[in-house]
Design a protein around this motif. Structure first.
Motif, PDB file in Angstrom:
ATOM      1  N   VAL A 248       0.781  -1.235   0.000  1.00 30.23           N
ATOM      2  CA  VAL A 248       0.000   0.000   0.000  1.00 30.23           C
ATOM      3  C   VAL A 248       0.819   1.295   0.000  1.00 30.23           C
ATOM      4  CG1 VAL A 248      -1.991  -1.080   1.099  1.00 30.23           C
ATOM      5  CG2 VAL A 248      -0.281   0.030   2.512  1.00 30.23           C
ATOM      6  N   LEU A 249       2.109   1.228   0.254  1.00 35.12           N
ATOM      7  CA  LEU A 249       2.856   2.470   0.420  1.00 35.12           C
ATOM      8  C   LEU A 249       3.268   3.120  -0.886  1.00 35.12           C
ATOM      9  CD1 LEU A 249       5.142   1.616   3.465  1.00 35.12           C
ATOM     10  CD2 LEU A 249       3.049   2.958   3.432  1.00 35.12           C
TER      11      LEU A 249
ATOM     12  N   TYR B 199       8.902   6.547   4.767  1.00 33.78           N
ATOM     13  CA  TYR B 199       8.460   5.897   6.002  1.00 33.78           C
ATOM     14  C   TYR B 199       9.612   5.171   6.694  1.00 33.78           C
ATOM     15  CZ  TYR B 199       5.709   2.784   9.013  1.00 33.78           C
ATOM     16  OH  TYR B 199       5.196   2.105  10.078  1.00 33.78           O
ATOM     17  N   VAL B 200      10.340   4.375   5.935  1.00 35.27           N
ATOM     18  CA  VAL B 200      11.394   3.559   6.532  1.00 35.27           C
ATOM     19  C   VAL B 200      12.604   4.403   6.922  1.00 35.27           C
ATOM     20  CG1 VAL B 200      12.940   1.605   6.169  1.00 35.27           C
ATOM     21  CG2 VAL B 200      10.604   1.495   5.357  1.00 35.27           C
TER      22      VAL B 200
ATOM     23  N   LYS C   3      16.038   0.858  13.200  1.00 36.41           N
ATOM     24  CA  LYS C   3      16.766  -0.034  12.293  1.00 36.41           C
ATOM     25  C   LYS C   3      15.978  -1.297  11.952  1.00 36.41           C
ATOM     26  CE  LYS C   3      20.929   1.650  11.482  1.00 36.41           C
ATOM     27  NZ  LYS C   3      21.278   2.095  10.204  1.00 36.41           N
ATOM     28  N   PRO C   4      14.881  -1.158  11.221  1.00 34.73           N
ATOM     29  CA  PRO C   4      14.146  -2.366  10.843  1.00 34.73           C
ATOM     30  C   PRO C   4      15.015  -3.276   9.980  1.00 34.73           C
ATOM     31  CG  PRO C   4      13.275  -0.439   9.714  1.00 34.73           C
ATOM     32  CD  PRO C   4      14.311   0.042  10.663  1.00 34.73           C
ATOM     33  N   LEU C   5      14.804  -4.570  10.094  1.00 33.10           N
ATOM     34  CA  LEU C   5      15.545  -5.536   9.297  1.00 33.10           C
ATOM     35  C   LEU C   5      15.136  -5.437   7.834  1.00 33.10           C
ATOM     36  CD1 LEU C   5      17.466  -8.018   9.156  1.00 33.10           C
ATOM     37  CD2 LEU C   5      15.429  -9.425   9.474  1.00 33.10           C
ATOM     38  N   LEU C   6      13.815  -5.317   7.595  1.00 34.43           N
ATOM     39  CA  LEU C   6      13.346  -5.274   6.218  1.00 34.43           C
ATOM     40  C   LEU C   6      11.972  -4.646   6.133  1.00 34.43           C
ATOM     41  CD1 LEU C   6      11.002  -7.669   5.848  1.00 34.43           C
ATOM     42  CD2 LEU C   6      13.010  -9.130   5.885  1.00 34.43           C
ATOM     43  N   ILE C   7      11.612  -4.302   4.901  1.00 37.68           N
ATOM     44  CA  ILE C   7      10.241  -3.909   4.582  1.00 37.68           C
ATOM     45  C   ILE C   7       9.729  -4.925   3.568  1.00 37.68           C
ATOM     46  CG2 ILE C   7      11.006  -2.239   2.838  1.00 37.68           C
ATOM     47  CD1 ILE C   7       8.399  -0.631   3.584  1.00 37.68           C
ATOM     48  N   GLU C   8       8.538  -5.426   3.832  1.00 32.15           N
ATOM     49  CA  GLU C   8       7.944  -6.455   2.979  1.00 32.15           C
ATOM     50  C   GLU C   8       6.903  -5.832   2.065  1.00 32.15           C
ATOM     51  OE1 GLU C   8       4.977 -10.272   3.498  1.00 32.15           O
ATOM     52  OE2 GLU C   8       6.172  -9.632   5.219  1.00 32.15           O
ATOM     53  N   GLU C   9       7.013  -6.121   0.793  1.00 30.29           N
ATOM     54  CA  GLU C   9       6.088  -5.669  -0.240  1.00 30.29           C
ATOM     55  C   GLU C   9       5.697  -4.194  -0.100  1.00 30.29           C
ATOM     56  OE1 GLU C   9       2.968  -8.587  -0.935  1.00 30.29           O
ATOM     57  OE2 GLU C   9       4.388  -9.431  -2.358  1.00 30.29           O
TER      58      GLU C   9
ATOM     59  N   PRO D 264      21.869   1.618   1.500  1.00 25.64           N
ATOM     60  CA  PRO D 264      22.884   2.277   2.345  1.00 25.64           C
ATOM     61  C   PRO D 264      22.547   2.240   3.836  1.00 25.64           C
ATOM     62  CG  PRO D 264      22.320   3.676   0.474  1.00 25.64           C
ATOM     63  CD  PRO D 264      21.351   2.526   0.482  1.00 25.64           C
ATOM     64  N   LEU D 265      21.263   2.076   4.160  1.00 23.22           N
ATOM     65  CA  LEU D 265      20.833   1.992   5.556  1.00 23.22           C
ATOM     66  C   LEU D 265      20.828   0.551   6.071  1.00 23.22           C
ATOM     67  CD1 LEU D 265      17.791   4.428   5.295  1.00 23.22           C
ATOM     68  CD2 LEU D 265      20.088   4.951   6.139  1.00 23.22           C
TER      69      LEU D 265
END
Length: 135
Positions: A25-26, A34-35, A42-48, A67-68
């Protein structure tokens, strides 16, 4: 740094790792905004982060977040090996999510796994699982 070693570093004292499921949706600009607004988490990942067929969009998000050291996971809504191939060729994902209920059986799942070159996580279709559990 591999996904697994990053998990160990990110878990730290609490033993938790944040993974964000954007559920398509983003869109590209909003996912990046957002991320990147969460640097201390420090989120590990963003899904879809964007719709499943948006290969250039996933590639743009991955390029901006690399880079992050934040990964992009996608593929749970990929219905065939050709979309996985496009995502891999565009370097649009760090983690492949395979849903064996959406792909056309074991042969296609194996083909995707052989193509991948990135970690692949199983993603199970909840509706099918519930149907199977009832019978």
């Amino acid at each position: 740094m591999t996904i697994r070693s990053r998990e160990a570093v990110l878990a730290g004292l609490t033993g938790t790792v944040l993974m964000i499921d954007a559920n398509q949706v983003l869109g590209v600009p909003r996912a990046i905004e957002y991320v990147t607004a969460l640097p201390e988490i420090k989120p590990l990942l963003i899904e879809e982060p964007t719709e499943p067929g948006d290969v250039p969009g996933h590639a743009a998000v991955r390029k901006a977040l690399k880079p992050l050291c934040i990964s992009v996971a996608t593929g749970e809504h990929a219905h065939n090996r050709f979309l996985f191939k496009q995502l891999l060729q565009a370097e649009a994902l760090d983690v492949g999510q395979i849903d064996s209920c959406r792909l056309a059986g074991v042969s296609v799942v194996l083909a995707v796994l052989l193509l991948a070159g990135v970690p692949c996580w199983r993603n199970w279709n909840v509706q099918v699982r519930h149907a199977l559990e009832r019978h």
